[in-house]
Design an enzyme around this catalytic site. Sequence first.
Site, short mmCIF file in Angstrom:
data_model
loop_
_atom_site.label_atom_id
_atom_site.label_comp_id
_atom_site.label_asym_id
_atom_site.label_seq_id
_atom_site.Cartn_x
_atom_site.Cartn_y
_atom_site.Cartn_z
N ASP A 257 0.91 -1.22 0.08
CA ASP A 257 -0.02 -0.09 0.06
C ASP A 257 0.75 1.21 0.10
OD1 ASP A 257 -2.07 -1.85 0.25
OD2 ASP A 257 -2.90 -0.97 2.08
N LYS B 286 -6.95 2.80 -3.08
CA LYS B 286 -7.28 3.03 -1.80
C LYS B 286 -7.55 4.47 -1.29
CE LYS B 286 -5.19 2.07 2.88
NZ LYS B 286 -3.87 1.43 3.60
N LYS C 239 -10.24 -0.13 -2.17
CA LYS C 239 -10.29 -0.30 -0.70
C LYS C 239 -10.71 0.94 0.10
CE LYS C 239 -6.68 -1.29 2.73
NZ LYS C 239 -5.26 -1.84 2.80
#
Length: 229
Positions: A84, A146, A188
């Site tokens: 990430d 995300k 996400k």
Amino acid sequence: MLHLVDYALLKPYLTLEEVARGARRAEELGVAAYCVNPLYAPYVRELLSRVKLCVVADFPFGAMPTAARAALVARIAEYAEEIDVVAPIGLVKSHMWGEVRRDLLSVVGAAGGRVVKVIVEEPYLTDEERHRLYDIVAESGAHFIKSSTGFAEEAYARQLGNPTYSTPERAAAIARYIRERGFRLGVKMAGGIRTAEQAKAIIDAIGFGTDPTKVRLGTSTPEALRTLG
């Protein structure tokens, strides 16, 4: 739906013992991934078997030079299944789109095919900035957008009229843009997801079903989501 959950322990004051305990808990719960800072990753990877190891990069600011970001991602990719990485937020806010593109192409490329989730830090963005950044994330070859680090500054977000926490409305907007543009990206959502009701509303708003290659929820309190199944 714990198979959609990325269990994250990212506070800077956590001890190795606490992070190791979290890894064991992740295994017990059967979440999708256990997400930690790079410092702890070598210590916890041997504790994970059915749960993927996720490591954050340039977290939470996205302020390192591109070469350093790419080198860190390449190193992380040697032992983590998922990465990430925070988008270069300062470049995004400066509207230096060519530099943003060069950065993310380099950084995502350095992952060597590992699953990459680019953290766009929604609370800091205007709609125009969001859409330009989403386009670049898709071009970079990343696997997910995300929403947030969960560390966004409330005062600045408020100036833009944005919440610092995940909402079904924001989740739906990201998913809608992905569908409209035909991108092969998952979503996400992270930040403030603390109840099963919140989680279900966000999953429903995304509308991509319950496939963990398309939908993830980031939380530091996965036990609270157990009633999802």
